[in-house]
Scaffold this active site. Structure first.
Site, PDB file in Angstrom:
ATOM      1  NE  ARG A  75      -3.753   0.104   0.161  1.00 37.77           N
ATOM      2  CZ  ARG A  75      -4.323  -0.418  -0.915  1.00 37.77           C
ATOM      3  NH1 ARG A  75      -4.068   0.057  -2.106  1.00 37.77           N
ATOM      4  NH2 ARG A  75      -5.122  -1.470  -0.801  1.00 37.77           N
ATOM      5  NE  ARG A 101      -1.656  -4.885  -7.346  1.00 40.67           N
ATOM      6  CZ  ARG A 101      -2.577  -4.217  -6.664  1.00 40.67           C
ATOM      7  NH1 ARG A 101      -2.277  -3.052  -6.101  1.00 40.67           N
ATOM      8  NH2 ARG A 101      -3.810  -4.667  -6.562  1.00 40.67           N
ATOM      9  CG  HIS A 171      -2.024   2.396  -8.570  1.00 37.78           C
ATOM     10  ND1 HIS A 171      -2.136   3.078  -7.384  1.00 37.78           N
ATOM     11  CD2 HIS A 171      -3.258   1.912  -8.820  1.00 37.78           C
ATOM     12  CE1 HIS A 171      -3.377   3.005  -6.923  1.00 37.78           C
ATOM     13  NE2 HIS A 171      -4.075   2.312  -7.769  1.00 37.78           N
ATOM     14  CG  ASP A 216     -11.469   5.203  -8.250  1.00 36.05           C
ATOM     15  OD1 ASP A 216     -11.690   4.094  -7.718  1.00 36.05           O
ATOM     16  OD2 ASP A 216     -10.621   5.375  -9.164  1.00 36.05           O
ATOM     17  CD  GLU A 275      -3.838   5.178  -9.976  1.00 29.56           C
ATOM     18  OE1 GLU A 275      -4.189   4.245 -10.755  1.00 29.56           O
ATOM     19  OE2 GLU A 275      -4.465   5.470  -8.948  1.00 29.56           O
TER      20      GLU A 275
HETATM   21  O1  TA6 Z   1      -6.435   3.387  -9.194  1.00 26.68           O
HETATM   22  C1  TA6 Z   1      -7.550   3.514  -8.360  1.00 26.68           C
HETATM   23  C2  TA6 Z   1      -8.006   2.126  -7.945  1.00 26.68           C
HETATM   24  O2  TA6 Z   1      -8.385   1.365  -9.069  1.00 26.68           O
HETATM   25  C3  TA6 Z   1      -9.121   2.283  -6.921  1.00 26.68           C
HETATM   26  O3  TA6 Z   1     -10.366   1.897  -7.464  1.00 26.68           O
HETATM   27  C4  TA6 Z   1      -8.669   1.404  -5.755  1.00 26.68           C
HETATM   28  O4  TA6 Z   1      -9.124   0.089  -5.922  1.00 26.68           O
HETATM   29  C5  TA6 Z   1      -7.158   1.528  -5.894  1.00 26.68           C
HETATM   30  O5  TA6 Z   1      -6.934   1.420  -7.298  1.00 26.68           O
HETATM   31  C6  TA6 Z   1      -6.359   0.570  -5.056  1.00 26.68           C
HETATM   32  O6  TA6 Z   1      -6.435  -0.723  -5.590  1.00 26.68           O
HETATM   33  P1  TA6 Z   1      -5.684  -1.918  -4.789  1.00 26.68           P
HETATM   34  O7  TA6 Z   1      -5.948  -3.138  -5.607  1.00 26.68           O
HETATM   35  O8  TA6 Z   1      -4.227  -1.537  -4.721  1.00 26.68           O
HETATM   36  O9  TA6 Z   1      -6.314  -1.921  -3.423  1.00 26.68           O
END
Ligand code: TA6
Length: 301
Positions: A75, A101, A171, A216, A275
């Site tokens: 995270r 990832r 991301h 988002d 992103e």
């Molecule tokens: O990029 C935004 C997103 O797609 C959100 O919808 C949220 O899900 C975020 O990515 C984080 O995704 P993750 O799979 O890392 O929890």
């Protein structure tokens, strides 16, 4: 692939500039320190976890509650989304944002460059069929140049016999003083899919993006630089990119970040994701033997 720390340091270490180490069992990272900046990258996901220009504040955000466990997304930092962005188009039970990832990448190059910046590159080889949801063959490389700017080149090479469709994204979680007090410019007039409103297509009115709720958005036709203006830290972060048609802007806000549980208490206040991607209808088609480069440069003004 060799992940032995002693071997990695022997083959790719650079005295006082590039050092490999483990931070927990089965979780290895590389620390980079040069005249311009310091950074750290995990071998899992070739995931940049920190970048701090010398004399400056961290530019990349990492959750206080991030877990560094093999096979589990981290995270914060810069997750590499590949070969799809978001949910898999045909099977939502597959990992969101693809499998790159959480895969273990191999180090392929390190170099102390003439301008005292540091290059480090990683590779992930995907043989047809060894991942659910993506039965194709490709080689993915990511090249970082660590300096007072951060340059990243994510390169997909189609090593198979048929064309492949790839969704990709860096991301990136950027560190901000308070997401309620920042603005993001560079998206004027862009259409976007509002994932907080059933992915309805909308249009960014003229003016900067501001935050007062969960946000988002997948901006399409967005090829210009974005700038995060952060008066609290008295800085602007410029995001320049090439070969990326989409920009995703995300902050989970209060309820979602509590549901996610790994952003830390009020962690959402100190991060924003901008992103650089090719997502939704912007996915890229790569012919056999061809390459696609998604390139970004982050700089602080
Ligand atoms: O990029 C935004 C997103 O797609 C959100 O919808 C949220 O899900 C975020 O990515 C984080 O995704 P993750 O799979 O890392 O929890």
């Amino acid at each position: 692939m060799n992940t032995d720390i002693a071997v990695l340091n022997s083959c790719f270490g650079i005295d006082d500039q590039v050092v490999f180490k483990t931070i927990s069992e089965h979780f290895s990272i590389v620390e980079i320190d040069n005249a311009h900046a310091s950074a750290s990258i995990s071998l899992q996901g070739a995931h940049l976890m920190s970048w701090v220009p010398k004399g400056g504040e961290p530019v990349i955000w990492m959750s206080q509650e991030a877990s560094f466990e093999s096979g589990k997304p981290i995270r914060g930092g810069i997750p590499v989304c590949w070969p799809w962005f978001g949910d898999h188009s045909a099977n939502s039970s597959l990992p969101a944002h693809g499998f790159a990832r959480t895969a273990l990448w191999e180090v392929i190059q390190t170099e102390a460059l003439k301008d005292d910046t540091t290059l480090i590159a990683f590779r992930l080889i995907q043989e047809g069929g060894n991942h659910d949801g993506w039965p194709y063959s490709a080689e993915l490389e990511i090249h970082f140049i660590i300096g007072d700017s951060l340059k990243i080149d994510l390169v997909t090479r189609n090593t198979g016999k048929s064309a492949i469709t790839v969704g990709d994204a860096l991301h990136t979680y950027f560190a901000v003083s308070d997401v309620r007090n920042i603005t993001i410019n560079g998206l004027d007039g862009c259409p976007y899919l509002d994932k907080v409103d059933g992915s309805e297509q909308k249009k960014q009115q003229v003016g900067d993006v501001q935050f007062d709720q969960e946000t988002d958005r997948i901006y399409l036709e967005s090829t210009e630089d974005c700038v995060i203006d952060d008066p609290g830290l008295k800085r602007r972060i410029r995001i320049s990119k090439l070969n990326s048609e989409s920009t995703i802007v995300w902050n989970p806000w209060i309820e979602k970040s509590e549901r996610m549980g790994d952003l830390g208490k009020d962690g959402y206040l100190n991060m924003v994701c901008v992103e650089s991607a090719n997502a939704a209808d912007d996915v890229v088609l790569i012919a056999p033997g061809e390459k696609h480069h998604l390139w970004v440069r982050y700089s602080v003004e």
